[in-house]
Design a protein around this motif. Structure first.
Motif, short mmCIF file in Angstrom:
data_model
loop_
_atom_site.label_atom_id
_atom_site.label_comp_id
_atom_site.label_asym_id
_atom_site.label_seq_id
_atom_site.Cartn_x
_atom_site.Cartn_y
_atom_site.Cartn_z
N MET A 1 67.34 -19.47 -2.13
CA MET A 1 65.99 -19.69 -2.55
C MET A 1 65.14 -20.04 -1.34
SD MET A 1 66.90 -21.70 -5.98
CE MET A 1 68.65 -21.80 -5.72
N ARG A 14 63.84 -12.47 5.88
CA ARG A 14 64.39 -12.30 4.53
C ARG A 14 64.85 -10.87 4.32
NH1 ARG A 14 59.55 -15.32 2.80
NH2 ARG A 14 58.81 -13.41 1.84
N GLN A 29 71.91 -12.79 -4.32
CA GLN A 29 70.59 -12.95 -4.91
C GLN A 29 69.71 -13.67 -3.90
OE1 GLN A 29 70.59 -15.05 -8.65
NE2 GLN A 29 72.46 -14.02 -9.34
N HIS A 31 66.00 -15.61 -4.23
CA HIS A 31 64.87 -16.00 -5.06
C HIS A 31 63.76 -16.49 -4.14
CE1 HIS A 31 67.08 -15.75 -8.87
NE2 HIS A 31 68.11 -16.09 -8.12
N LEU A 33 60.12 -18.07 -4.03
CA LEU A 33 59.23 -18.85 -4.89
C LEU A 33 57.80 -18.80 -4.34
CD1 LEU A 33 61.73 -21.80 -5.27
CD2 LEU A 33 61.29 -20.00 -6.92
N ARG A 63 62.73 -25.67 -10.57
CA ARG A 63 63.19 -24.28 -10.78
C ARG A 63 64.40 -23.97 -9.92
NH1 ARG A 63 57.38 -21.13 -10.87
NH2 ARG A 63 56.86 -21.69 -13.01
N SER A 64 64.38 -24.41 -8.68
CA SER A 64 65.51 -24.11 -7.80
C SER A 64 66.77 -24.82 -8.28
CB SER A 64 65.20 -24.48 -6.35
OG SER A 64 65.08 -25.87 -6.19
N LEU A 67 68.09 -22.73 -11.15
CA LEU A 67 68.72 -21.52 -10.64
C LEU A 67 70.08 -21.80 -10.00
CD1 LEU A 67 65.57 -19.84 -9.07
CD2 LEU A 67 66.96 -18.88 -10.92
#
Length: 78
Positions: A1, A14, A29, A31, A33, A63-64, A67
């Motif tokens: 994240m 990234r 994955q 993520h 934000l 949220r993190s 997740l």
């Protein structure tokens, strides 16, 4: 994240991460934000007085956590 507005981890870095992980065949994955800077999970980030670099974000931190918990729970269920 990662925070989309994190100046320490630019979009190019990234993208490079995505390419490396994909070439390696990893199950990965990323993520991103929106509106979030570096150290967004650290409640004392604002005390460092570097608002252009890092800022605590309680919504992104929550949220993190969700997740990360979901990812760990899925890994344990295997």
């Amino acid at each position: 994240m990662v925070g989309a507005d994190d100046p320490l981890i630019p979009q190019e870095q990234r993208h490079e991460f995505e390419q490396i992980m994909t070439r390696a065949g990893a199950d990965w994955q990323l993520h991103v934000l929106g509106g979030v800077k570096h150290s967004f999970t650290n409640p004392i980030a604002d005390a460092r007085n570097l608002p252009d670099v890092q800022r605590y974000d309680d919504r992104a931190a929550a949220r993190s956590w969700e997740l990360a918990s979901s990812l760990l729970n899925a890994s344990l269920a295997k």
